[in-house]
Design a protein around this motif. Structure first.
Motif, PDB file in Angstrom:
ATOM      1  N   GLU A 171       2.447   3.246  13.487  1.00 46.18           N
ATOM      2  CA  GLU A 171       1.688   3.447  12.251  1.00 46.18           C
ATOM      3  C   GLU A 171       1.964   2.317  11.252  1.00 46.18           C
ATOM      4  O   GLU A 171       1.048   1.846  10.569  1.00 46.18           O
ATOM      5  CB  GLU A 171       2.068   4.795  11.635  1.00 46.18           C
ATOM      6  N   GLU A 172       3.241   1.892  11.191  1.00 48.60           N
ATOM      7  CA  GLU A 172       3.595   0.798  10.274  1.00 48.60           C
ATOM      8  C   GLU A 172       2.868  -0.491  10.671  1.00 48.60           C
ATOM      9  O   GLU A 172       2.317  -1.203   9.829  1.00 48.60           O
ATOM     10  CB  GLU A 172       5.101   0.572  10.292  1.00 48.60           C
ATOM     11  N   ASN A 190       5.100   4.935   2.483  1.00 50.61           N
ATOM     12  CA  ASN A 190       5.471   6.252   3.028  1.00 50.61           C
ATOM     13  C   ASN A 190       5.955   6.166   4.465  1.00 50.61           C
ATOM     14  O   ASN A 190       6.955   6.787   4.840  1.00 50.61           O
ATOM     15  CB  ASN A 190       4.284   7.206   2.935  1.00 50.61           C
ATOM     16  N   VAL A 191       5.265   5.402   5.277  1.00 49.11           N
ATOM     17  CA  VAL A 191       5.639   5.334   6.686  1.00 49.11           C
ATOM     18  C   VAL A 191       6.980   4.621   6.856  1.00 49.11           C
ATOM     19  O   VAL A 191       7.792   4.984   7.720  1.00 49.11           O
ATOM     20  CB  VAL A 191       4.521   4.644   7.508  1.00 49.11           C
ATOM     21  N   GLU A 236      -0.780  -0.398   9.764  1.00 54.03           N
ATOM     22  CA  GLU A 236      -0.993  -0.559   8.318  1.00 54.03           C
ATOM     23  C   GLU A 236      -0.781  -2.022   7.893  1.00 54.03           C
ATOM     24  O   GLU A 236      -1.534  -2.553   7.061  1.00 54.03           O
ATOM     25  CB  GLU A 236      -0.048   0.369   7.544  1.00 54.03           C
ATOM     26  N   SER A 244       0.857  -1.203   0.000  1.00 53.27           N
ATOM     27  CA  SER A 244       0.000   0.000   0.000  1.00 53.27           C
ATOM     28  C   SER A 244       0.888   1.246   0.000  1.00 53.27           C
ATOM     29  O   SER A 244       2.049   1.193   0.433  1.00 53.27           O
ATOM     30  CB  SER A 244      -0.921   0.020   1.229  1.00 53.27           C
ATOM     31  N   LYS A 245       0.301   2.381  -0.471  1.00 51.93           N
ATOM     32  CA  LYS A 245       1.041   3.636  -0.513  1.00 51.93           C
ATOM     33  C   LYS A 245       1.368   4.112   0.896  1.00 51.93           C
ATOM     34  O   LYS A 245       2.455   4.642   1.157  1.00 51.93           O
ATOM     35  CB  LYS A 245       0.206   4.685  -1.252  1.00 51.93           C
ATOM     36  N   GLU A 246       0.427   3.917   1.816  1.00 54.56           N
ATOM     37  CA  GLU A 246       0.621   4.346   3.195  1.00 54.56           C
ATOM     38  C   GLU A 246       1.796   3.604   3.840  1.00 54.56           C
ATOM     39  O   GLU A 246       2.609   4.205   4.546  1.00 54.56           O
ATOM     40  CB  GLU A 246      -0.645   4.122   4.020  1.00 54.56           C
ATOM     41  N   LEU A 247       1.869   2.283   3.597  1.00 54.28           N
ATOM     42  CA  LEU A 247       2.952   1.498   4.186  1.00 54.28           C
ATOM     43  C   LEU A 247       4.300   1.924   3.607  1.00 54.28           C
ATOM     44  O   LEU A 247       5.296   2.035   4.331  1.00 54.28           O
ATOM     45  CB  LEU A 247       2.718   0.001   3.941  1.00 54.28           C
TER      46      LEU A 247
END
Length: 647
Positions: free
Chosen positions: A236-237, A151-152, A240, A146-149
């Motif tokens: 956060e990681e 980035n974090v 996600e 995922s994009k979120e993973l």
């Protein structure tokens, strides 16, 4: 398992069958296989085995999956648990196997349309496979999931680099404060190894202290804010990652009906191909099944025997012949023949190929009943006989005109006359029941009964009279012999004992047989064994009294030996023969006391308690004897040989 099936070693066949299966369900299905009682169903399963074997021969081994722990993972999914990356990879492995198997069956469609059609029942799960493959790599959730993973994790790496850079700068500027020249990771924090005496020079939090107490691992205050930021990014990681795993688990859960359908197809094919692999391993093939009461076996062998050593069996039973009586010498193959007929019949009716020619025909049986006794003990004849009779009684209670009955050494283990009578009565009952049966016996009366009883036939196991070896070949239509007397005669038993044995067994009729009679026993042995001398008992007789004259000589006496008139010294007193040991010119001899005359007694020549070994032993022998009185040494040895010359 049915006890009769186990006696025929059908359980060993099922164990070999299970070894060829991969999945646990298929293995259990193999081990629980039983004969089918519907002709249509039995022929269907037999044809399935034939087609599966044809596919393997043409297309190679099928890409089946063992599906290890798949059912447990499905249970976890249904319970709402989150699947971990390694568990998701097991589903991926199964999806991949399904795809390969579907392609394999498509190629095999021409060889077997029926089994090839299983390919259409396998659901293509490529989309779900690709999604899991995109998210899971090498046992962990990939950053591309995922994009979120992504980035974090990128931010975490940047913060991590900043922390290490700051700590490295502090470390290089104040080397005297630190016990090591590198940054340590302790308790989830990057720390500096500060010497105990300098801990106040580095403001921050003590994360850990070394075992010796000489080093304090401190997280400096200058990186605390960065460390907090790093911890937040890790949370956060993790969130996600869990979101991605729950999403994939939900997709697995949605696909469970298709997954279960594929599992069912895989297990069915696993079982079918296991039967095919067993057929190939045993060099077996398809045969014909029928409900007509006939068994015709062509060039068969017992599937548990070495193929190279097994002698092909040809056997026919049924039609007008309902029973067969097999005779022959011990260890001639009678029991193996019984088991081969029973075991191959069981295998064929269970949908398995058998090691026999394709022209073979096996009838369908409602029951396989057998009493085959192995390892009988002479010391337990009564209990063995009782056990066999109990089995036979149970068989007679169950047997019908659709049963196959196998009886080994019927009536043995008791009085021969009564055992023979029981054997004939039991065979008569089986004839009246109309079942197919095979029995083995040594009773000549049972052979005669089979000759005259309609519906019975004799058979014998061939035996080579020249080499005294069984040929393990069944010869139909003729009664055999136990050959006990013949074997005993060929092995060297005296002829008069053989004649007496034959007279006791058959009366004197056989003694008058013509020498041209093939059953004539009493040709003189071509190579009669020579009488072997036997050992004799030697009694312990009292020793003869030694002559009083010979007793007058003592060790050390100087004597004259006649007629040579040589001077010698006595080294041994007289033995039971009256011989005295005399040393003459350093040579020891045993000489009759009659040839010796005392010249000077030892008491006049030597002092009291004189050591005569000085006269008779060598220096080496005396030294060895002295060492032997002190301690044991296996290398110390003194050899005394009468008449030997001293060096």
């Amino acid at each position: 398992m049915n006890n009769h099936h186990q006696i025929l070693e059908f359980n060993c066949i099922l164990s070999k069958l299970a070894d060829h299966a991969l999945s646990e369900t298929a293995k259990n299905k193999c081990l629980s296989l039983t004969p089918y009682f519907s002709e249509r169903e039995a022929k269907k399963h037999l044809e399935d085995t034939t087609q599966a074997k044809r596919i393997i021969c043409e297309a190679g081994s099928p890409p089946l999956s063992a599906m290890a722990d798949l059912e447990k993972l499905i249970t976890l999914t249904e319970a709402g648990d989150m699947l971990l990356p390694d568990q998701l990879e097991k589903f991926m492995s199964f999806f991949s196997a399904c795809k390969r198997l579907k392609q394999y069956l498509k190629r095999a469609q021409s060889a077997s349309p029926k089994i090839g059609s299983y390919g259409s029942s396998i659901i293509d799960l490529t989309i779900l496979f690709d999604e899991i493959d995109r998210c899971i790599r090498h046992g962990r959730v990939d950053s591309a999931a995922s994009k979120e993973l992504y980035n974090v994790r990128r931010k975490s790496e940047q913060v991590n680099d900043q922390i290490k850079a700051k700590l490295t700068t502090i470390l290089s500027k104040n080397k005297a404060w630190f016990s090591d020249s590198f940054v340590s990771f302790r308790g989830g924090h990057y720390t500096l190894p500060v010497k105990r005496e300098h801990k106040n020079n580095v403001p921050g939090s003590v994360i850990e202290i070394s075992n010796t107490g000489g080093t304090c691992f401190i997280e400096p205050s200058s990186v605390s804010k960065l460390q907090q930021e790093y911890d937040t990014l890790e949370i956060e990681e993790d969130c996600e990652i869990r979101r991605i795993l729950y999403t994939l688990t939900a997709e697995i859960n949605d696909a469970l009906p298709d997954i279960r359908r594929n599992i069912e197809a895989m297990e069915t094919l696993d079982f079918l191909f296991a039967k095919a692999k067993l057929s190939i391993a045993m060099k077996a093939g398809p045969i014909s099944l029928t409900t007509e009461r006939i068994i015709r076996i062509e060039s068969a062998r017992h599937p548990l025997l070495c193929p190279e050593a097994a002698v092909p069996l040809c056997f026919t039973l049924g039609g007008e012949t309902r029973g067969m009586v097999i005779t022959g010498p011990n260890t001639g193959g009678k029991t193996v023949t019984l088991k081969t007929v029973g075991l191959l019949s069981l295998m064929a009716q269970s949908g398995l190929h058998v090691p026999a020619e394709e022209a073979s025909v096996f009838t369908m049986n409602n029951l396989f009943l057998c009493d085959i006794g192995d390892g009988q003990s002479i010391s337990e004849n009564l209990s063995t006989f009782s056990s066999h009779m109990k089995n036979v009684i149970g068989i007679l209670e169950e047997a019908t005109d659709e049963s196959l009955v196998l009886l080994d050494e019927l009536g043995s283990g008791t009085d021969p006359a009564e055992g023979m009578g029981l054997a004939i009565a039991i065979l008569e009952e089986l004839c009246n029941r109309g079942c197919l049966f095979v029995t083995t016996t040594h009773y000549p009366e049972v052979k005669d009964y089979a000759i005259h009883r309609e519906g019975l036939e004799n058979a014998r196991m061939a035996f080579d009279r020249q080499t005294l070896t069984p040929l393990y070949r069944l010869e139909m239509g003729e009664a055999g012999e136990s050959c006990a007397l013949y074997i005993a005669q060929r092995l060297g038993m005296p002829d008069h004992i053989i004649k007496n044995a034959s007279s006791a067994a058959y009366s004197t009729k056989k003694l008058d047989a013509s020498p041209s009679d093939p059953h004539f026993l009493f040709h003189p042995s071509p190579n009669p064994q020579a009488s072997i001398p036997s050992p004799k008992i030697v009694p312990d007789l009292p020793a003869k009294p030694v002559s009083s004259v010979s007793q007058q000589f003592n060790i050390g006496d100087s004597v004259v030996v006649y007629p040579e008139k040589e001077i010698g010294i006595v080294f041994a007193t007289a033995n039971e023969k009256g011989e005295v040991g005399v040393q003459v010119k350093k040579t020891k001899k045993m000489i009759s006391h009659k040839r010796i005359k005392l010249q000077v007694s030892a008491s006049q020549l030597y002092p009291e308690n004189y050591d005569f070994s000085i006269l008779f032993d060598t220096v080496e022998t005396r030294k060895t004897r002295h060492q032997m009185t002190k301690h044991h040494d296996k290398n110390n040895m003194i050899i005394l040989e009468e008449g030997s010359k001293e060096p």
